[in-house]
Design a protein around this motif. Structure first.
Motif, PDB file in Angstrom:
ATOM      1  N   ALA A   1       0.826  -1.209   0.000  1.00  0.00           N
ATOM      2  CA  ALA A   1       0.000   0.000   0.000  1.00  0.00           C
ATOM      3  C   ALA A   1       0.856   1.253   0.000  1.00  0.00           C
ATOM      4  O   ALA A   1       0.540   2.243  -0.675  1.00  0.00           O
ATOM      5  CB  ALA A   1      -0.925  -0.015   1.218  1.00  0.00           C
ATOM      6  N   LYS A   2       1.965   1.239   0.732  1.00  0.00           N
ATOM      7  CA  LYS A   2       2.886   2.383   0.714  1.00  0.00           C
ATOM      8  C   LYS A   2       3.477   2.579  -0.672  1.00  0.00           C
ATOM      9  O   LYS A   2       3.608   3.710  -1.161  1.00  0.00           O
ATOM     10  CB  LYS A   2       4.010   2.164   1.734  1.00  0.00           C
TER      11      LYS A   2
ATOM     12  N   GLU B   1      -0.446   5.074  -1.054  1.00  0.00           N
ATOM     13  CA  GLU B   1      -1.503   5.303  -0.064  1.00  0.00           C
ATOM     14  C   GLU B   1      -0.950   6.123   1.105  1.00  0.00           C
ATOM     15  O   GLU B   1       0.177   5.920   1.546  1.00  0.00           O
ATOM     16  CB  GLU B   1      -2.039   3.978   0.454  1.00  0.00           C
ATOM     17  N   SER B   2      -1.756   7.047   1.620  1.00  0.00           N
ATOM     18  CA  SER B   2      -1.342   7.858   2.758  1.00  0.00           C
ATOM     19  C   SER B   2      -1.476   7.050   4.054  1.00  0.00           C
ATOM     20  O   SER B   2      -2.167   6.025   4.097  1.00  0.00           O
ATOM     21  CB  SER B   2      -2.189   9.124   2.853  1.00  0.00           C
TER      22      SER B   2
ATOM     23  N   LYS C   1      -5.134   6.513   5.385  1.00  0.00           N
ATOM     24  CA  LYS C   1      -5.882   5.557   4.572  1.00  0.00           C
ATOM     25  C   LYS C   1      -5.426   4.129   4.842  1.00  0.00           C
ATOM     26  O   LYS C   1      -6.239   3.194   4.913  1.00  0.00           O
ATOM     27  CB  LYS C   1      -5.732   5.890   3.092  1.00  0.00           C
ATOM     28  N   ILE C   2      -4.126   3.944   5.001  1.00  0.00           N
ATOM     29  CA  ILE C   2      -3.623   2.603   5.312  1.00  0.00           C
ATOM     30  C   ILE C   2      -4.158   2.140   6.663  1.00  0.00           C
ATOM     31  O   ILE C   2      -4.540   0.975   6.836  1.00  0.00           O
ATOM     32  CB  ILE C   2      -2.079   2.609   5.303  1.00  0.00           C
TER      33      ILE C   2
ATOM     34  N   LYS D   1      -8.051   1.430   6.148  1.00  0.00           N
ATOM     35  CA  LYS D   1      -8.405   0.410   5.160  1.00  0.00           C
ATOM     36  C   LYS D   1      -7.716  -0.934   5.416  1.00  0.00           C
ATOM     37  O   LYS D   1      -8.216  -1.978   4.986  1.00  0.00           O
ATOM     38  CB  LYS D   1      -8.069   0.906   3.757  1.00  0.00           C
TER      39      LYS D   1
END
Length: 340
Positions: free
Chosen positions: A235-236, A240-241, A244-245, A248
């Motif tokens: 995700a990083k 993704e911020s 949000k991580i 989510k």
């Protein structure tokens, strides 16, 4: 060669496609949790019991108000300390009891010329114990659930920030938790009672301010573990911020631990409110809670034990149901409990 082959026969699955079939249906995470939870009979019974209690508390709001639970007839004493009477010939629940100074059991309702049945009896002021237990249960559950919700918001947010940022931020935030944990809960309650008075909201604030540290520690530990996992690194990489991580990916993966912690926090809050009422720091009379009902009933324990036994049994059953459900959920969310 053909004769040798004919001596052997195929054993096992003749159809190759049949060996590729999935025997067990694919289950989602929550379906798997429910499947394991159903095997714990005590947890299922506790869940059903708590659902019925919650429904009863909600349905009783328009039917049994605080004012109706506090009403009593000041002009006559015939309604005082009436024993439970169901209208059925059930021993101990038929309106008969041995009154103070008497040697034989009598029908107190007939003696006092009362033509109304009180299913759980009345207290020393003539108020219905059933109505007061209903209101008390409602208030105790409200205090516990609201305090737990605040605990959830503060604890999860604090733990996520501490674990995700790490470094000196994590060190400072953990020292703050240690300082808060070192302060006795009773000191916090007493200070809040002096500032805002002994009320329902001061109790909620006191529980919320002192009980979130356990949730924060657990979420922080899980965050430190999960943030190094592949799905978070992916995700990083995708840009993704952090928030949000967290929302989510991290929170859904630690939802099992959070739910179990909530199930353990609610009965602790109910018991804490009862203890505060016992030392005159809880909800003030005439407002009824399970704690105040137990405190009021202890003065009548020798002659009218039902006045303390009834709210005590309700308190124990509700708290025990939450604890058993929490134990069941803890096992259900544990992957090691899955079927082999």
């Amino acid at each position: 060669m053909e004769e040798v082959q004919n001596e052997f026969s195929l054993v096992g699955i003749e159809d190759k496609s049949a060996s590729e079939n999935i025997v067990k249906p694919a289950l989602s995470t929550w379906q798997s949790v429910w499947h394991r939870l159903r095997k714990n009979k005590l947890a299922v019974v506790s869940l059903v019991f708590l659902v019925l209690v919650m429904l009863y508390a909600l349905i009783s709001i328009p039917l049994v108000s605080q004012n109706s639970a506090n009403q009593f007839d000041t002009g006559t004493a015939k309604y005082k300390n009436l024993p439970p009477k169901s209208g059925l010939p059930i021993p101990g629940w038929d309106g008969n009891m041995t009154t103070p100074g008497a040697t034989e059991s009598v029908d107190v309702y007939a003696k006092n010329d009362v033509d109304q049945n009180f299913i759980l009896g009345t207290d020393n002021l003539g108020r219905s114990v059933a109505k007061r237990v209903t209101v008390g249960l409602r208030i105790s559950l409200f205090i516990a659930i609201v305090a737990t919700a605040i605990d959830l918001l503060i604890g999860v947010g604090y733990g996520l920030i501490s674990g995700w940022l790490g470094g000196w931020v994590d060190t400072v935030l953990q020292r703050v938790i240690e300082v808060i944990s070192a302060i006795p809960n009773l000191v916090v309650v007493t200070l809040l009672a002096m500032l805002f008075g002994s009320s329902m909201w001061s109790i909620i604030l006191a529980i919320a301010l002192t009980s979130w540290t356990g949730m924060a520690r657990q979420v922080r530990n899980l965050t430190l573990t999960y943030k190094e996992r592949d799905f978070v690194l992916a995700a990083k990489t995708l840009g993704e911020s952090g928030p949000k991580i967290a929302l989510k990916h991290l929170v859904p993966n630690m939802s099992g631990t959070i739910i179990v912690q909530i199930m353990m926090t609610i009965p602790s809050a109910i018991m804490f409110e009862a203890v505060l009422s016992a030392i005159n720091l809880g909800v003030k009379a005439p407002t009824a809670s399970l704690g105040t009902l137990i405190t009021d009933g202890q003065n009548m324990l020798q002659y009218y034990p039902y006045q303390i036994l009834i709210p005590s049994v309700v308190l124990v059953l509700v708290s025990l149901a939450f604890i058993l459900l929490g134990d069941g959920l803890r096992d259900a969310f544990d992957p090691k409990m899955a079927d082999e």
